[in-house]
Design an enzyme around this catalytic site. Sequence first.
Site, mmCIF file in Angstrom:
data_model
loop_
_atom_site.group_PDB
_atom_site.id
_atom_site.type_symbol
_atom_site.label_atom_id
_atom_site.label_comp_id
_atom_site.label_asym_id
_atom_site.label_seq_id
_atom_site.Cartn_x
_atom_site.Cartn_y
_atom_site.Cartn_z
ATOM 1 N N SER A 151 0.859 -1.180 0.000
ATOM 2 C CA SER A 151 0.000 0.000 0.000
ATOM 3 C C SER A 151 0.891 1.223 0.000
ATOM 4 O O SER A 151 2.103 1.132 0.280
ATOM 5 C CB SER A 151 -0.876 0.000 1.259
ATOM 6 O OG SER A 151 -1.502 1.255 1.463
ATOM 7 N N TYR A 164 -2.783 -1.401 10.236
ATOM 8 C CA TYR A 164 -2.735 -1.522 8.780
ATOM 9 C C TYR A 164 -1.346 -1.193 8.249
ATOM 10 O O TYR A 164 -0.796 -1.907 7.403
ATOM 11 C CB TYR A 164 -3.776 -0.588 8.166
ATOM 12 C CG TYR A 164 -3.956 -0.762 6.675
ATOM 13 C CD1 TYR A 164 -4.670 -1.838 6.163
ATOM 14 C CD2 TYR A 164 -3.416 0.159 5.777
ATOM 15 C CE1 TYR A 164 -4.847 -1.995 4.792
ATOM 16 C CE2 TYR A 164 -3.585 0.011 4.417
ATOM 17 C CZ TYR A 164 -4.298 -1.068 3.923
ATOM 18 O OH TYR A 164 -4.458 -1.229 2.571
#
Length: 279
Positions: A151, A164
């Site tokens: 990401s 995350y």
Amino acid sequence: MVDRLRLEGRTAVVTGAASGIGRAIAISLARRGCHLALADVNEAGLAETARLVETARPGRAPALRVSEHRLDVSDREAVAGFPARIAGEHPRVDLLVNNAGVAVGGTFEQVSEEDFEWLFSINFWGVVRMTRAFLPVLRASDDARIVNLSSVFGLIAPAGQAAYVASKFAVRGFSESLRHELEGSRVGVTVVHPGGVATAISESARAPSGAPAEEVARQRAAFKKHLRLPPEVAGETIVRGVERRKARVLVGNDAVALSVIERVAPVSYWKLLGRVIRE
């Protein structure tokens, strides 16, 4: 000039294929004549992806082998047995796309240990276990690749995303080390850093237990504002990067810009970005 990876006639396993980036990757691969083993926990979404894949392939191209498989990548035994499950329909696998992922919002103190472990079981251990399960199969290919979705939060570390961010930095580190280990073999590794792609990840993210509903809604709305890039554009960008054998693929102008800012100011970047991201 790097010799391109020819995808026509090859077979790809794609996790998280029921929606979003995973679905878009599958469609882009189908356009190139790549056979597909689609995996997700969402069977209805898988069926829709399979339908879209069939309409995406070139009109006169040979029929594609497209199979749908319910798979929870956090299930150790299910992942270990997955190569055998698909072997009857796909005698070879040349591409493994580890795309399945989830999100948990909240600061480190807000996110419970159970939610932290749940997220890691999918975002990180799912990648590791799928790679371990399929690496022997990929080694049998004459030209194979592992594609791991990190990401933009595997490049920068925003406040309020501790779980995350940790998982996506772990995917990045694992992918880069694995690429070095496999150097000289017929298996390459690509790590992908999508920026703000317009998927349902903000709506589906787990919220900290006990968090006020109004605050959760506000944070989700603020996060969603940054998710602008169509998944179809992201999928095509990723597949083009795979064809070019790129070690790292940055998806979206925001990801490109943030990677530059982080390199220029690796410690102090948050003083600037924190204000922008919260707006």
